[in-house]
Design an enzyme around this catalytic site. Structure first.
Site, PDB file in Angstrom:
ATOM      1  N   ASP A  35       0.780  -1.492   0.101  1.00 62.94           N
ATOM      2  CA  ASP A  35       0.019  -0.090   0.153  1.00 62.94           C
ATOM      3  C   ASP A  35       0.951   1.526   0.138  1.00 62.94           C
ATOM      4  O   ASP A  35       0.624   2.153  -0.765  1.00 62.94           O
ATOM      5  CB  ASP A  35      -1.118   0.126   1.387  1.00 62.94           C
ATOM      6  CG  ASP A  35      -2.146  -0.934   1.167  1.00 62.94           C
ATOM      7  OD1 ASP A  35      -1.997  -1.585  -0.017  1.00 62.94           O
ATOM      8  OD2 ASP A  35      -2.576  -1.312   1.945  1.00 62.94           O
ATOM      9  N   SER A  84     -35.897  -7.838 -13.185  1.00 58.42           N
ATOM     10  CA  SER A  84     -35.406  -8.350 -11.377  1.00 58.42           C
ATOM     11  C   SER A  84     -35.243  -9.555 -11.439  1.00 58.42           C
ATOM     12  O   SER A  84     -35.219 -10.288 -12.702  1.00 58.42           O
ATOM     13  CB  SER A  84     -36.816  -7.926 -11.208  1.00 58.42           C
ATOM     14  OG  SER A  84     -36.620  -8.640  -9.400  1.00 58.42           O
ATOM     15  N   LEU A  85     -35.402 -10.591 -10.637  1.00 59.58           N
ATOM     16  CA  LEU A  85     -35.302 -11.833 -10.953  1.00 59.58           C
ATOM     17  C   LEU A  85     -36.258 -13.160 -10.183  1.00 59.58           C
ATOM     18  O   LEU A  85     -37.679 -12.703  -8.937  1.00 59.58           O
ATOM     19  CB  LEU A  85     -34.278 -12.316 -10.244  1.00 59.58           C
ATOM     20  CG  LEU A  85     -33.048 -11.721 -10.412  1.00 59.58           C
ATOM     21  CD1 LEU A  85     -31.276 -12.224  -9.836  1.00 59.58           C
ATOM     22  CD2 LEU A  85     -32.489 -12.903 -11.779  1.00 59.58           C
ATOM     23  N   GLU A 118     -23.617 -17.730  -9.188  1.00 62.62           N
ATOM     24  CA  GLU A 118     -22.601 -16.995  -8.317  1.00 62.62           C
ATOM     25  C   GLU A 118     -23.339 -16.639  -7.462  1.00 62.62           C
ATOM     26  O   GLU A 118     -24.537 -16.519  -7.625  1.00 62.62           O
ATOM     27  CB  GLU A 118     -22.093 -15.933  -9.532  1.00 62.62           C
ATOM     28  CG  GLU A 118     -23.326 -15.161  -9.843  1.00 62.62           C
ATOM     29  CD  GLU A 118     -23.265 -13.820 -11.501  1.00 62.62           C
ATOM     30  OE1 GLU A 118     -22.257 -13.446 -11.693  1.00 62.62           O
ATOM     31  OE2 GLU A 118     -24.208 -14.142 -12.236  1.00 62.62           O
ATOM     32  N   LYS A 120     -25.715 -14.801  -4.944  1.00 57.90           N
ATOM     33  CA  LYS A 120     -26.294 -13.443  -5.044  1.00 57.90           C
ATOM     34  C   LYS A 120     -25.814 -12.369  -4.185  1.00 57.90           C
ATOM     35  O   LYS A 120     -26.622 -11.725  -2.496  1.00 57.90           O
ATOM     36  CB  LYS A 120     -28.173 -14.137  -5.028  1.00 57.90           C
ATOM     37  CG  LYS A 120     -29.549 -12.201  -4.880  1.00 57.90           C
ATOM     38  CD  LYS A 120     -30.779 -12.815  -5.341  1.00 57.90           C
ATOM     39  CE  LYS A 120     -31.110 -11.885  -5.629  1.00 57.90           C
ATOM     40  NZ  LYS A 120     -31.386 -10.575  -4.728  1.00 57.90           N
TER      41      LYS A 120
HETATM   42  S1  IVH Z   1     -28.166 -10.108 -12.102  1.00 59.63           S
HETATM   43  C1  IVH Z   1     -31.415 -10.345 -15.436  1.00 59.63           C
HETATM   44  N1  IVH Z   1     -26.828 -11.540  -9.823  1.00 59.63           N
HETATM   45  O1  IVH Z   1     -30.669  -9.376  -7.069  1.00 59.63           O
HETATM   46  C2  IVH Z   1     -30.381 -10.260 -14.561  1.00 59.63           C
HETATM   47  N2  IVH Z   1     -28.602 -10.331 -10.040  1.00 59.63           N
HETATM   48  O2  IVH Z   1     -33.528 -10.325  -7.469  1.00 59.63           O
HETATM   49  C3  IVH Z   1     -31.173  -9.541 -13.271  1.00 59.63           C
HETATM   50  N3  IVH Z   1     -28.411  -9.129  -7.571  1.00 59.63           N
HETATM   51  O3  IVH Z   1     -31.555  -6.057  -8.893  1.00 59.63           O
HETATM   52  C4  IVH Z   1     -29.913  -9.702 -11.955  1.00 59.63           C
HETATM   53  N4  IVH Z   1     -26.183 -10.585  -7.146  1.00 59.63           N
HETATM   54  O4  IVH Z   1     -29.952  -6.229  -7.510  1.00 59.63           O
HETATM   55  C5  IVH Z   1     -28.746 -10.607 -10.537  1.00 59.63           C
HETATM   56  N5  IVH Z   1     -25.208 -12.130  -9.140  1.00 59.63           N
HETATM   57  C6  IVH Z   1     -25.934 -11.017  -9.439  1.00 59.63           C
HETATM   58  C7  IVH Z   1     -26.893 -10.719  -8.085  1.00 59.63           C
HETATM   59  C8  IVH Z   1     -28.085 -10.013  -8.404  1.00 59.63           C
HETATM   60  C9  IVH Z   1     -27.596  -9.521  -6.711  1.00 59.63           C
HETATM   61  C10 IVH Z   1     -29.604  -8.950  -7.348  1.00 59.63           C
HETATM   62  C11 IVH Z   1     -29.746  -7.169  -8.479  1.00 59.63           C
HETATM   63  C12 IVH Z   1     -31.089  -7.314  -8.822  1.00 59.63           C
HETATM   64  C13 IVH Z   1     -31.757  -8.353  -7.650  1.00 59.63           C
HETATM   65  C14 IVH Z   1     -33.245  -9.477  -8.460  1.00 59.63           C
END
Ligand code: IVH
Length: 426
Positions: A35, A84-85, A118, A120
């Site tokens: 650093d 969203s998911l 991966e 979340k």
């Molecule tokens: S993919 C179309 N990958 O989860 C795909 N989302 O519930 C959209 N999130 O708004 C998101 N880790 O804030 C994706 N590895 C990851 C994620 C991730 C966190 C969050 C993200 C998204 C939300 C959806």
């Protein structure tokens, strides 16, 4: 004093070096210099730029914080919606997802799908827009159609390059990912806050959200935020790969950080194996996660699958069971003897980590923190999911008649915090 030409060339060299070391540190997790040496490079750059202010550019590593606090955030319309998911909460739901995907793609029974898996991350989704390799806009997800312009704050996050490395990036590159606060940084921030004004954040996610929505970037810059990419918005010219995994991995070469946990797995079973492994390691990760996200790897397949309402058909989040009963203070009865204590009682039932705990049985922990049991509403919290669905039924030796409130039960990971109200008998 050196000439402008000499200064310009030294400044270029210093910026390249600093950007290279940022990539080593944030993208590859392999710092090449201590650093102190990094700080020396930054100081030299700062000093040259103050002697030659005309040579300062917005992408210089010294220019992460600039200007006065904002009055408010502008609204930004996303060029491509931020989706969203859908969620799965158990293995059967994940298998259903895989089955639906295979049916829609009309795959043969023996053909399995490759998924990118991966963690979340528990933070905030942002869209970063690079034009000619320069970060020009950063926006929050908002309602998916438009979000807030948080560029000045995002520029303070050292893991996010202000300029992409190399030359082979597309003219327009929008990447999506999560801004989050690692657990250690969160603890330190709260420690600092306790000493100053006493206002602390409930969890790293709230701390990340509060920090990103600060109107004064000089405050944001003191917050330990970081970032991983997991997706794309507009890309021109597109594509940058045939698969999700190829495309995401190219981002690393350009200096953008990607989760080191990212893996390509095969079929529903591969997804479930990955989930189980991450669940076991969850508490040991440096940041909070609330599940695993799977995405069909082949981009042509993603396109065929498309999306419904606001979620893609090619991705799903397999959520961990709700981790905590945060904020729910339960009046309980504490009873115990010389060798054990029990915290429980009629009103102590609460839903924690996917199970209802009606009678939490607690280890008698830390002798140093012995607390009068006459004072107790306990706060029960599961801190891991490996014990999913298993109630703790073991008894542990207690030290005294007084109930010492444990930090953690070693068998059933509940966390107890001393409380104010009481209804106890000991
Ligand atoms: S993919 C179309 N990958 O989860 C795909 N989302 O519930 C959209 N999130 O708004 C998101 N880790 O804030 C994706 N590895 C990851 C994620 C991730 C966190 C969050 C993200 C998204 C939300 C959806």
């Amino acid at each position: 004093m050196i000439s402008v030409k000499e200064a310009a060339s030294r400044i270029d060299k210093l910026r390249d070096e600093i950007n290279f070391h940022n990539q080593q540190y944030h993208v590859y997790d392999e710092p090449r210099i201590p650093d102190s040496e990094y700080d020396r490079l930054m100081l030299e750059l700062q000093s040259l730029e103050s002697d030659f202010p005309d040579l300062i550019t917005p992408e210089s590593p010294t220019q992460r914080v600039g200007g006065a606090p904002l009055e408010g955030f502008d609204t930004v319309k996303h060029r491509l919606p931020m989706l969203s998911l859908d969620n799965a909460f158990n293995a059967a739901e994940l298998e259903d997802f895989d089955r639906r995907v295979r049916e829609r793609l009309e795959l043969a029974d023996d053909e399995s799908i490759a998924y990118v898996a991966e963690p979340k991350l528990d933070g905030l989704a942002v869209n970063l827009r690079y034009e000619q390799g320069r970060l020009v806009l950063a926006a929050t997800r908002g309602d998916g159609a438009s979000g807030e312009d948080v560029t000045s704050n995002v520029r303070t996050i050292s893991a996010i390059p202000l300029r992409l490395l190399g030359t082979d990036y597309p003219a327009v590159l929008e990447v999506r990912g999560e801004v989050f606060m690692p657990k250690a940084g969160f603890e330190k921030l709260n420690e600092r806050a306790r000493k100053a004004d006493g206002k602390t954040f409930v969890n790293p996610r709230n701390a990340a959200a509060g920090s990103l929505r600060q109107l004064d970037p000089r405050i944001t810059t003191t917050r330990p935020l970081t970032f991983y990419c997991y997706g794309f918005g507009e890309i021109d010219p597109a594509p940058i790969g045939e698969t999700q995994s190829d495309s995401i991995l190219r981002l690393r070469q350009w200096g953008l950080p990607v989760s080191p946990e990212l893996q390509v797995v095969q079929g529903a079973q591969g997804c479930i194996d990955y989930y189980e492994k991450i669940a076991v390691r969850r508490d040991g990760l440096e940041y909070d996660i609330d599940g695993v996200v799977y995405k069909v790897d082949r981009l042509s397949r993603q396109k065929t699958l498309g999306f419904v309402s606001r979620a893609p058909r090619w991705a799903i989040a397999y959520k961990f069971p709700a981790q905590s009963a945060d904020g729910v203070r339960k009046p309980i009865r504490v009873s115990g003897g010389a060798h054990r204590c029990e915290c429980g009682g009629s009103s102590a039932a609460c839903f924690v980590g996917g199970v209802t705990v009606s009678n939490a049985t607690l280890h008698n922990m830390d002798e140093g923190r012995t607390q009068d049991a006459g004072d107790d509403t306990v706060f029960v919290r599961r801190s891991g999911d490996v014990f999913r669905g298993r109630a703790c039924s073991r008894w542990y030796p207690a030290v005294t008649r007084k109930v010492a409130l444990p930090a953690n039960c070693p068998v059933y990971p509940v966390r107890i915090a001393p409380a104010r109200h009481h209804e106890s008998t000991v």
